[in-house]
Design a protein around this motif. Sequence first.
Motif, mmCIF file in Angstrom:
data_model
loop_
_atom_site.group_PDB
_atom_site.id
_atom_site.type_symbol
_atom_site.label_atom_id
_atom_site.label_comp_id
_atom_site.label_asym_id
_atom_site.label_seq_id
_atom_site.Cartn_x
_atom_site.Cartn_y
_atom_site.Cartn_z
ATOM 1 N N ASP A 180 0.411 0.063 2.065
ATOM 2 C CA ASP A 180 0.876 -1.124 2.781
ATOM 3 C C ASP A 180 1.519 -0.711 4.106
ATOM 4 O O ASP A 180 1.731 0.473 4.387
ATOM 5 N N VAL A 193 -2.568 -8.754 1.880
ATOM 6 C CA VAL A 193 -2.633 -8.106 0.569
ATOM 7 C C VAL A 193 -3.983 -8.373 -0.085
ATOM 8 O O VAL A 193 -4.656 -7.450 -0.585
ATOM 9 N N ARG A 232 3.462 1.329 -1.880
ATOM 10 C CA ARG A 232 4.227 0.329 -1.133
ATOM 11 C C ARG A 232 5.572 0.914 -0.712
ATOM 12 O O ARG A 232 6.098 1.830 -1.342
#
Length: 643
Positions: free
Chosen positions: A514, A563, A589
């Motif tokens: 991410d 996402v 993440r």
Amino acid sequence: MAVPAVWRTYRTRRKSLDDAEPDEVTLSGTAADAAVPDSTAPDSTAPDSTALDNPALDSTALDNPALDSTAVDGASAGSTPPARRSWPRTTAGIGLNVVDGILAIGAGVMVVFVHDLKFWLSIPYWLDEAWVIDSVRAPLSLVPRLAATTPLGWILLLRLVPHGGLERQRLVPLIFAGLAVSAAYLLGRELGLTRFTAGLATAAAALLSPAMLIRNDLKQYTAEAFGSIVVWLLVARTETKWSRWRLATLAVTASAGTLIAETIILTGAAGLACLGLAALVRRQWRRLAEATAAAAGMLVIYGVVYVLVIKPRVNSTLNYTWAPDYAPASVTGAASFFWAKLQVLAPFIGFPALSDPLAGLTIALSVAGAGVAALALMRRFALAALLPVTLVVVMAASAHQSYPFGDERTSTFWLVLFPVLMAIAVASVPHAIGVGLGWLAGGTGGRPLRRGLRWLQWTLLPVLAIAATAIAINYYTRAVLPATNDHLLAHDDPRSQVHYVEDHWRAGDVIIVDYGASYGFAYYYKDPASAYPPVPANAAGWVPEYRDDPHIVVMANRLPGEVGRALRNARAILAAEPPDEHGRIWVIRNHPEPDERLDWRDAFTRLNRGGGHVAIINLNLLGYLPGYMPLAVYTPPLPPRGR
């Protein structure tokens, strides 16, 4: 033939004194005049009337301002040779000695004892640090573009530290913290107060300043604090002995220093403004003109640095990020804004142990005001006005939306000045006591010598110094040290996740990284990023990508739907793999926003309902430390047998 030469020198000196501007030759008429002569006192190099009126002195003695009163008296008597300065004193020509050098260096080294080195050299880089450190692995040609949030010179300094192992790049801000302490010692010594007292006090203030202890991110904040103290030191030296070279040094430092610490232009501008203001108050028009010329030269050099280095890296997204720290346009709104921000910053100004921010701020402002008064009594008007003028400059920059006001990190360069100024106020107390006792002891001006008071002068001052040291250590251990152990860093940990994925990787696996973890991943992963494309609406202005490895999917932002888009790309890569290389999807993440957390939770729920399984791995339980953020791995359902 010596007498005519002396008289020629006398006439020349007398003419220069008669033609001098007011207050240009000496700063007299203060309590400091009763103290022991110090070559660091403001404009102390001017000859006194005793030397000028004594024809027995040769021109060498008249032209040497380093000679003290003992040497002058000896030469005038003609019976004893001039007193020789001690060998440590002769090793430096600016009033310092070897002991001062040792103390300055030793004070700087003390930073290793007041910082938690084990923590700072082992905790993983968090998001704001990661996009700084990631540029260390990038090609050198890309560094100017990647240094969007950090001065270019700072990035180049970090590249000098070898990559790998512990988070050793944090040694760079630690080194600048030590340099700030050493510069603070030299600043205190430049004031010419009781020997070593002011230097040790200002060094201790910089060493134990909460702003320097609590936050030591891999940013230029300690370098900015060092730059501010250096500006103060240069202003003090210019007040001690005015010269164009010292003005030029201040101007060049404040402009070229922006390559490493951009806020030094703010303190440098304030410093030159204060020197000009002091010259204006004293009606020293030549000095005012020289200070104005130095300020113009500073702006020219800074303009070149800004156009060539700073302006190409300006990121408009940062204005949006720092919008809450910009002052409103209205006067009343700005006043309320600054007062509220000062209360928020009160623990970082000097008294973090006080539960009431207003009380801590009131005490800090009062003691700092006493420091301003002490500098004014020493006739160091430029130094006395420097902190208030610096605050005005920073507030003006915030109102102009050029620099944030109220963040403890970006305010480090002026927060550290409060403890230093408070230390000057404290150091002036034993100096004033010593001067008063010296006057009461007599022995000069026809007054009888009182040996008891003379001995009291030399015994009371060490007692006061020891007591002040004990109070400072007690306050540090009770108030500041616990706060530094709180470690006010974001608990990000891409390192543990990267190491676990590398240890458990198998053919066909796909990694989703991410946005918050992308910069740290590019630093801790075995291979550096292959591309650093610019990304709009991004605080860093770019994001690392692995275009040569399709099995690594990097999310470029936190926009809605990102996402789901990343998961669809990763599942498409898995679907294209041969059946015998059916892999998993690792999700790394870091530093997620609340909305992003919800998106991931909903996405994992849908994946579990689709026949696969999402496992959440707590890495700290498996020995991957610190393991702040759990790692997610998705195992898709087995493909049909007929495939």
